[in-house]
Design an enzyme around this catalytic site. Structure first.
Site, PDB file in Angstrom:
ATOM      1  N   ASP A 158     -12.386  -6.104   7.061  1.00 56.60           N
ATOM      2  CA  ASP A 158     -13.237  -7.049   7.791  1.00 56.60           C
ATOM      3  C   ASP A 158     -12.960  -8.289   7.685  1.00 56.60           C
ATOM      4  OD1 ASP A 158     -14.101  -7.056   5.312  1.00 56.60           O
ATOM      5  OD2 ASP A 158     -16.164  -6.429   5.942  1.00 56.60           O
ATOM      6  N   CYS A 161     -11.650  -8.530   2.944  1.00 59.08           N
ATOM      7  CA  CYS A 161     -11.241  -7.475   2.016  1.00 59.08           C
ATOM      8  C   CYS A 161     -10.628  -8.223   0.581  1.00 59.08           C
ATOM      9  CB  CYS A 161      -9.948  -6.803   2.638  1.00 59.08           C
ATOM     10  SG  CYS A 161      -8.517  -7.828   3.027  1.00 59.08           S
ATOM     11  N   HIS A 280      -3.575  -6.151   4.038  1.00 57.76           N
ATOM     12  CA  HIS A 280      -4.967  -5.717   3.674  1.00 57.76           C
ATOM     13  C   HIS A 280      -4.848  -5.609   2.066  1.00 57.76           C
ATOM     14  CE1 HIS A 280      -8.820  -3.892   3.627  1.00 57.76           C
ATOM     15  NE2 HIS A 280      -8.061  -2.725   3.099  1.00 57.76           N
TER      16      HIS A 280
END
Length: 293
Positions: A158, A161, A280
């Site tokens: 989002d 992270c 990520h």
């Protein structure tokens, strides 16, 4: 049944179908809201359940339209025979009347063909993903962590992270710094040590180093938006927390940031191919009998 009656019956059926589709979509939305986005196992089952619901409804609509078309065709044939029987030339060949295919049925069949093609593409993509970069990266990371008796602790994708991964690691050490705390402290530290960070920030459009105003905006976004964090922010956090930060990757040795600090490092997992947008961060946790993915 005359043509006006047939059209009215078909229109009523199509209105009913639209209402049923609307009801199913509302049900699907409730199902989606009930499953957390980061629960991959339940999201996968949810996708299958939604596909089944939609397929069953489409099949029901297709059968109902086919039944209506057959009914209209039979009525048309009866009317044609009744009207023409007195003037029928028994010596002439009477062509067989073809069942009329309604526009609605054509549209339904076209939609069904497109959905079948879509499902086939999804299946092909899933098969391809088993040998794709994301799957291979996950396998390598799982192996690296299992040798350390650890596994990935999944963090939502989002924009927060990296900070959420640090937050999770700190909670494991009974340090209660929230996501907001971490973001604001990172922004404050970078602003007060601008000379350590400005040389590494460039304008993507011009290639020039950030101006002081651009740097102020960058720091404001760190504090107040879901701006993605990276190595510069990790370096700031290592100084704020006075600890090393270890970054585990699939294709290289771990990177340590803040090596001047001693003690057990905070560990995060960097993934290049985790989501459609690419990069990520996840956290780690002790290896359990039930892996998170």
């Amino acid at each position: 049944m005359d043509e006006e009656e047939g059209g009215s019956e078909e229109a009523a059926l199509l209105r009913q179908h639209r209402k049923e589709k609307k009801d199913v979509q509302a049900k699907i939305q409730c199902m989606k809201n009930a499953v957390p986005k980061n629960d991959k196992k339940r999201r996968k089952q949810l996708t299958e359940d939604i596909a089944k619901l939609e397929a069953e409804l489409d099949e029901k609509h297709k059968q109902e339209l086919a039944t209506l078309v057959q009914k209209e065709s039979t009525q048309t044939e009866i009317k044609s025979v009744t009207n023409g029987v007195t003037g029928l030339d028994l010596g002439a060949d009477v062509p067989a009347q073809q069942p009329r295919v309604s526009k609605a049925q054509k549209e339904t069949e076209k939609k069904a063909a497109l959905e079948k093609e879509r499902d086939e593409r999804i299946a092909e993509a899933e098969i391809e993903n088993l040998s794709g970069a994301r799957h291979l990266e996950s396998q390598k990371l799982a192996q690296i962590l299992s040798e350390r008796q650890q596994q990935i602790k999944h963090i939502p994708s989002d924009g927060h992270c990296m900070y959420r991964a640090i937050e999770h690691q700190l909670k494991e050490r009974a340090v209660n710094l929230t996501l907001s705390n971490l973001r604001h402290q990172t922004a404050d530290y970078m602003q007060s040590h601008a000379d350590d960070f400005l040389p590494f920030l460039t304008n993507s459009a011009t290639g020039d180093l950030y101006t002081p105003d651009e740097f102020e905006k960058y720091c404001s976004e760190i504090a107040n938006t879901p701006a993605w964090g990276g190595q510069l922010e990790l370096r700031a956090l290592s100084h704020i927390l006075k600890t090393r930060i270890e970054v585990i990757q699939a294709d290289s040795s771990p990177i340590f940031i803040g090596e001047e600090y001693m003690g057990t490092p905070i560990t995060v997992v960097y993934m290049r191919h985790a989501y459609g947008l690419g990069e990520h961060y996840n956290s780690i946790e002790p290896l359990s009998a039930t892996p998170t993915e």
